[in-house]
Design an enzyme around this catalytic site. Structure first.
Site, mmCIF file in Angstrom:
data_model
loop_
_atom_site.group_PDB
_atom_site.id
_atom_site.type_symbol
_atom_site.label_atom_id
_atom_site.label_comp_id
_atom_site.label_asym_id
_atom_site.label_seq_id
_atom_site.Cartn_x
_atom_site.Cartn_y
_atom_site.Cartn_z
ATOM 1 N N CYS A 188 0.862 -1.178 0.000
ATOM 2 C CA CYS A 188 0.000 0.000 0.000
ATOM 3 C C CYS A 188 0.898 1.227 0.000
ATOM 4 C CB CYS A 188 -0.905 0.025 1.233
ATOM 5 S SG CYS A 188 -2.062 -1.355 1.347
ATOM 6 N N GLY B 77 -1.218 1.081 -4.812
ATOM 7 C CA GLY B 77 -2.540 0.577 -4.464
ATOM 8 C C GLY B 77 -3.626 1.319 -5.195
ATOM 9 N N ASN C 61 0.984 -0.109 5.831
ATOM 10 C CA ASN C 61 1.456 -0.841 4.647
ATOM 11 C C ASN C 61 2.160 -2.098 5.128
ATOM 12 O OD1 ASN C 61 2.471 -1.658 2.132
ATOM 13 N ND2 ASN C 61 4.297 -0.378 2.357
ATOM 14 N N GLY C 62 1.708 -3.258 4.690
ATOM 15 C CA GLY C 62 2.339 -4.508 5.088
ATOM 16 C C GLY C 62 1.305 -5.573 5.379
ATOM 17 N N TYR D 69 9.857 -4.684 -8.716
ATOM 18 C CA TYR D 69 8.590 -4.305 -9.355
ATOM 19 C C TYR D 69 7.797 -3.220 -8.650
ATOM 20 C CZ TYR D 69 3.712 -4.824 -10.919
ATOM 21 O OH TYR D 69 2.444 -4.588 -11.376
ATOM 22 N N ASP E 276 10.849 -9.006 -18.933
ATOM 23 C CA ASP E 276 9.902 -8.552 -17.919
ATOM 24 C C ASP E 276 10.598 -8.554 -16.564
ATOM 25 O OD1 ASP E 276 7.556 -7.557 -16.928
ATOM 26 O OD2 ASP E 276 6.316 -9.273 -17.504
ATOM 27 N N ASP E 277 10.017 -7.816 -15.605
ATOM 28 C CA ASP E 277 10.630 -7.755 -14.283
ATOM 29 C C ASP E 277 10.505 -9.072 -13.538
ATOM 30 O OD1 ASP E 277 7.913 -7.569 -12.836
ATOM 31 O OD2 ASP E 277 7.871 -5.814 -14.138
#
Length: 507
Positions: A2, A28, A102-103, A260, A368-369
């Site tokens: 987030c 997010g 966040n987490g 990413y 791609d990552d």
């Protein structure tokens, strides 16, 4: 994953918080919320959707005050479709608290029971962030010894209690009514948190955010990262104090932030995210040169956007043409963080369109990552073939994602991950590529460590199955897989069964 932000300023902060959430929107897209404070009163507006859709002028006018917090939500716990789980969360006792997180807490279920049976606190949603808020509220009450007076020592003691009780990954911003802004980070520093400062004629202003890009764009200067286990406290007058609150710390930032999640223009734990991705391309090119020298490649093409730095460096080191072969529709969300496999699958071709001239009759190396579920990779490879590619090779700038992530990224079950029970050759066939190459995990760590040698440890559980917090058992992983399967079979009508006590509805 987030995005969180907290500001203590000398002028109204509603626009600062809104602008900060806009640049953190990549973290997010499910919901957004802002809370501000004026005197002892909180003002809040939140709801489902993008930041630009949640807030209107009438909402912003009501967000009064010179300090506040904001959140943009990417769901990993609770319901992806429940508007009631938008953040910030509020609890009125003690003192009055607002919190954004966040987490992901790995012992949230046990804490819920403890809160109900021992601390006599009621949870209104399935969100682990509400659990964290109530743990903090209880520890503040204990630390104040029921005197209901707040000071830095009391607050830091409360954070120490939180650090002892909760497990998992968390970066937190919280408001204590009438006092100021509190921010803290888990003892492993898994999720990022950084501090900025702006000196004005009326005194210093402070900003805390998930990424430095919010600090830069809002005109603040970067001070430093919040250390693992550290808490910082900024009162409404702009006085800044900090304290280490964890008994033991190990700095192990999440590797997937560099791969990413984070914006390339961010600095994270002293490292440029852009430069790490360039380094990933360098190491990946070296592996291709040594293990697949026979490949005849006409062009290196990135999957926009996060793989572009790696693809450019890979092409440069292999002396191959670099081409832009896909055009991205910037009005479609990031497919990795869309709730529901059907939504992800549907959006891939809406999100990307191939430039046929760059594929027709060519052997191309797509970069791609990462490859998570494999759905996007398979669709993109087919798009390249439909555009006329003769051969399609696929390179991942990170290792195979084989294990569940329990620290705030939506990789909860191995059954959803294409690499969990397949070899590289089987993955190659499954996604329809003519060749597949992954980054080695030691090379990935070296790519970040070269830019900051002080980073001795990383959280890489989704790649190697090693969970840094040490509390993740097979039984725990089986439990979240069973819960995920149960949610997948249920009819989620978008409302959930919660009372919507914390939600301010838009007209």
């Amino acid at each position: 994953m987030c995005g969180i932000i907290g500001v203590v300023a000398t002028m109204p902060v509603n626009q600062l918080l809104y602008d900060g959430l806009q640049v953190l929107q990549h973290r997010g897209q499910d919901a957004a919320g802002i809370a501000t404070a004026e005197g002892g009163r909180f003002h809040m507006h939140k709801g489902p959707g993008l930041v630009r859709d949640v807030f209107r002028t009438r909402n912003m006018r009501n967000l009064i005050g010179n300090w506040g917090i904001g959140h943009c939500r990417y769901p990993t716990a609770g319901s992806a479709y429940s508007a009631a789980e938008s953040q910030p969360f509020y609890v009125n006792s003690p003192f009055g608290l607002m919190l954004a997180h966040n987490g992901n807490l790995t012992n949230a279920e046990q804490l819920k029971q403890d809160m109900f049976l021992q601390d006599l606190r009621h949870m209104n949603t399935n969100s682990d962030s509400e659990v964290l808020l109530n743990v903090l509220a209880h520890e503040l009450q204990v630390a104040s010894q029921n005197r209901y007076q707040v000071d830095p020592e009391t607050i830091f003691q409360a954070v120490k209690g939180v650090q002892r009780r909760i497990k998992g990954a968390y970066a937190v911003v919280a408001m204590i009514a009438g006092y100021g802004l509190l921010a803290f980070r888990d003892p492993y520093g898994i999720r990022p948190l950084i501090i900025g400062r702006n000196d004005t004629a009326h005194g210093p202003e402070y900003l805390v955010a998930s990424e430095s890009v919010a600090i830069d764009t809002l005109g603040f200067r970067v001070l430093r990262d919040v250390e693992p286990g550290e808490a910082i406290l900024i009162d409404t007058q702009g006085h800044f104090v900090s304290r280490q609150c964890a008994e033991k710390t190990v700095h192990a930032p999440c590797m997937f932030e560099y791969v990413y999640l984070a914006r390339p223009d961010s600095l994270m734990d002293g490292v440029s995210v852009y430069e790490t991705r360039v380094k990933m391309g360098e190491f990946l090119a070296d592996k291709i040169r040594h293990t697949m020298p026979h490949l005849e490649i006409d062009a290196v093409i990135p999957i926009p956007d996060s793989s572009r730095p790696a693809a450019m460096e890979l092409a440069r080191r292999l002396d191959l043409p670099y081409r832009e072969g896909f055009v991205k529709n910037r009005y479609i969300g990031r497919t990795f963080i869309m709730p529901g496999q059907a939504g992800r699958k549907k959006s891939v071709r809406q999100k990307l369109n191939a430039i046929a001239q760059e594929f027709r009759g060519k052997s191309v190396m797509l970069v791609d990552d990462s490859i998570v579920r494999g759905t996007t990779s398979k669709e993109i490879i087919q798009m390249a073939r439909d555009a006329g590619a003769r051969r399609v090779y696929f390179a991942s700038a990170s290792p195979p994602v084989r294990y569940a992530n329990v620290y705030g990224i939506d990789m909860p079950t191995r059954s959803e991950l294409i690499a969990s029970f397949r070899s590289d050759e089987e993955i190659c066939r499954e996604i329809g590529a003519d060749g597949l190459i992954y980054q080695d995990i030691d090379a990935l760590k070296a790519a970040v460590r070269e830019l900051n040698p002080a980073l001795a440890h990383f959280e890489t559980s989704c790649f190697d199955g090693q969970y840094v917090t040490g509390d993740i058992s097979d039984a725990y992983l089986e439990g979240i897989e069973a819960a995920r399967e149960k949610i997948g079979k249920s009819d989620d009508d978008g409302e959930g069964n919660q009372l919507d006590l914390n939600l301010v509805q838009s007209d």
